[in-house]
Write a protein that holds these residues in place. Structure first.
Motif, PDB file in Angstrom:
ATOM      1  N   UNK A 197       0.937  -1.351   0.130  1.00 18.68           N
ATOM      2  CA  UNK A 197       0.063   0.125  -0.010  1.00 18.68           C
ATOM      3  C   UNK A 197       0.921   1.133  -0.121  1.00 18.68           C
ATOM      4  N   UNK A 198       0.910   1.970  -0.862  1.00 25.18           N
ATOM      5  CA  UNK A 198       1.291   3.164  -1.430  1.00 25.18           C
ATOM      6  C   UNK A 198       0.750   4.418  -0.778  1.00 25.18           C
ATOM      7  N   UNK A 199       0.983   4.919   0.106  1.00 24.10           N
ATOM      8  CA  UNK A 199      -0.211   6.290   0.396  1.00 24.10           C
ATOM      9  C   UNK A 199       0.482   7.573   0.173  1.00 24.10           C
ATOM     10  N   UNK A 200       1.573   7.891  -0.440  1.00 25.06           N
ATOM     11  CA  UNK A 200       2.209   8.983  -0.692  1.00 25.06           C
ATOM     12  C   UNK A 200       1.010   9.804  -1.518  1.00 25.06           C
ATOM     13  N   UNK A 201       1.143  11.038  -1.378  1.00 25.33           N
ATOM     14  CA  UNK A 201      -0.013  11.899  -2.041  1.00 25.33           C
ATOM     15  C   UNK A 201       0.631  12.586  -3.253  1.00 25.33           C
TER      16      UNK A 201
END
Length: 113
Positions: A79-83
């Motif tokens: 899960x890559x949560x960078x914005x």
């Protein structure tokens, strides 16, 4: 290749050095899922302080590339949560390991082909 029997559910790889990486967004998931966060940086302790009382998160700090691949192969999902990102290397590495990846649609402007 992915580990045939993953040791944890979610992995995230990224430096804890600016708010755009958004790792704190994973913390609610850590209450239910075995979560591994790989990376170090100035905001690491601040994110750890936001963990729910009961959690299944493990922070492993900064790791050499070969160790990062080992963590990726041991997960069910990245899960890559960078914005905001250009081309996130961690996402490409996860995909190269055969790992499914979930990311915000607008984080990677041109996506992956």
């Amino acid at each position: 290749t992915p580990d045939p029997a993953p040791r944890f559910d979610i992995v995230n790889v990224g430096a804890f050095h600016d708010g755009r990486k958004n790792q704190a967004a994973l913390l609610p998931l850590a209450a239910r899922f075995r979560t591994r966060l790989v990376g170090g940086g100035a905001l690491l302790e601040a994110v750890q302080a936001q963990l729910p009382r009961r959690h299944r998160a493990r922070f492993v700090g900064h790791r050499r590339p070969e160790d990062v691949y080992r963590h990726l192969r041991a997960a069910r999902l990245m899960v890559h949560v960078a914005t905001q990102e250009g081309l996130p290397r961690a996402v490409a590495e996860a995909m190269a390991c055969g790992l499914p990846v979930v990311a915000f649609r607008d984080t990677i402007p041109d996506g992956f082909m």
